[in-house]
Design a protein around this motif. Structure first.
Motif, PDB file in Angstrom:
ATOM      1  N   ARG A   1      -7.473  -6.140 -25.636  1.00 27.15           N
ATOM      2  CA  ARG A   1      -7.423  -6.996 -26.817  1.00 27.15           C
ATOM      3  C   ARG A   1      -8.319  -8.222 -26.679  1.00 27.15           C
ATOM      4  O   ARG A   1      -8.788  -8.767 -27.661  1.00 27.15           O
ATOM      5  CB  ARG A   1      -5.994  -7.446 -27.100  1.00 27.15           C
ATOM      6  CG  ARG A   1      -5.105  -6.309 -27.569  1.00 27.15           C
ATOM      7  CD  ARG A   1      -3.772  -6.808 -28.020  1.00 27.15           C
ATOM      8  NE  ARG A   1      -3.100  -7.519 -26.922  1.00 27.15           N
ATOM      9  CZ  ARG A   1      -1.960  -8.156 -27.044  1.00 27.15           C
ATOM     10  NH1 ARG A   1      -1.361  -8.202 -28.205  1.00 27.15           N
ATOM     11  NH2 ARG A   1      -1.409  -8.754 -26.015  1.00 27.15           N
ATOM     12  N   LYS A   2      -8.561  -8.649 -25.446  1.00 24.06           N
ATOM     13  CA  LYS A   2      -9.393  -9.829 -25.209  1.00 24.06           C
ATOM     14  C   LYS A   2     -10.879  -9.548 -25.423  1.00 24.06           C
ATOM     15  O   LYS A   2     -11.669 -10.474 -25.530  1.00 24.06           O
ATOM     16  CB  LYS A   2      -9.193 -10.333 -23.786  1.00 24.06           C
ATOM     17  CG  LYS A   2      -7.791 -10.759 -23.477  1.00 24.06           C
ATOM     18  CD  LYS A   2      -7.668 -11.139 -22.014  1.00 24.06           C
ATOM     19  CE  LYS A   2      -6.221 -11.391 -21.649  1.00 24.06           C
ATOM     20  NZ  LYS A   2      -6.068 -11.623 -20.210  1.00 24.06           N
ATOM     21  N   TYR A   3     -11.241  -8.282 -25.462  1.00 21.65           N
ATOM     22  CA  TYR A   3     -12.653  -7.889 -25.543  1.00 21.65           C
ATOM     23  C   TYR A   3     -12.930  -7.195 -26.874  1.00 21.65           C
ATOM     24  O   TYR A   3     -12.516  -6.063 -27.089  1.00 21.65           O
ATOM     25  CB  TYR A   3     -13.006  -6.929 -24.399  1.00 21.65           C
ATOM     26  CG  TYR A   3     -12.800  -7.523 -23.044  1.00 21.65           C
ATOM     27  CD1 TYR A   3     -13.803  -8.267 -22.458  1.00 21.65           C
ATOM     28  CD2 TYR A   3     -11.619  -7.336 -22.351  1.00 21.65           C
ATOM     29  CE1 TYR A   3     -13.629  -8.823 -21.196  1.00 21.65           C
ATOM     30  CE2 TYR A   3     -11.430  -7.888 -21.100  1.00 21.65           C
ATOM     31  CZ  TYR A   3     -12.435  -8.639 -20.527  1.00 21.65           C
ATOM     32  OH  TYR A   3     -12.266  -9.187 -19.290  1.00 21.65           O
TER      33      TYR A   3
END
Length: 108
Positions: free
Chosen positions: A66-68
């Motif tokens: 989700r961070k990328y």
């Protein structure tokens, strides 16, 4: 040779083929997704996502990605991903038919 034994072996083979197909497709989809998101070592993430009890590796990958955001997903990769999703669905159908057959041959 008993017919039930033969049917059970056939259903076992169908379920095994379906399971291998699903696992391979999960690996391939994870590698494509990790590459598009720019994660380091996409093949490691593919192996990590396809193994583990109760799909814990896949859940950890889905949470961690989700961070990328998707950086570079080409149209060919998007089409390949859709093809892999359909193939995984076919593998799930084979797995379900095999398991239902195993249950039916066991009960009869």
């Amino acid at each position: 040779m008993n017919l039930n034994i033969v049917l059970a072996v056939i259903c076992d083979a169908v379920a095994l083929v379906g399971a291998f197909c699903v696992v391979f497709q999960i690996y391939q989809m994870t590698v494509i997704d990790a590459t598009a998101r720019g994660l380091k070592h996409p093949k490691f993430w593919g192996v990590f996502a396809m193994n583990g009890n109760n799909s814990s590796g896949l859940l950890m990958y889905l949470i961690g990605r989700r961070k990328y955001p998707i950086i570079n997903m080409s149209e060919n990769n998007a089409k390949e991903l859709e093809k892999r999703k359909k193939s995984a669905g076919v593998g799930l159908v084979f797995l379900a038919i095999g398991v239902i057959g195993i249950i039916c041959t066991t009960l009869i």
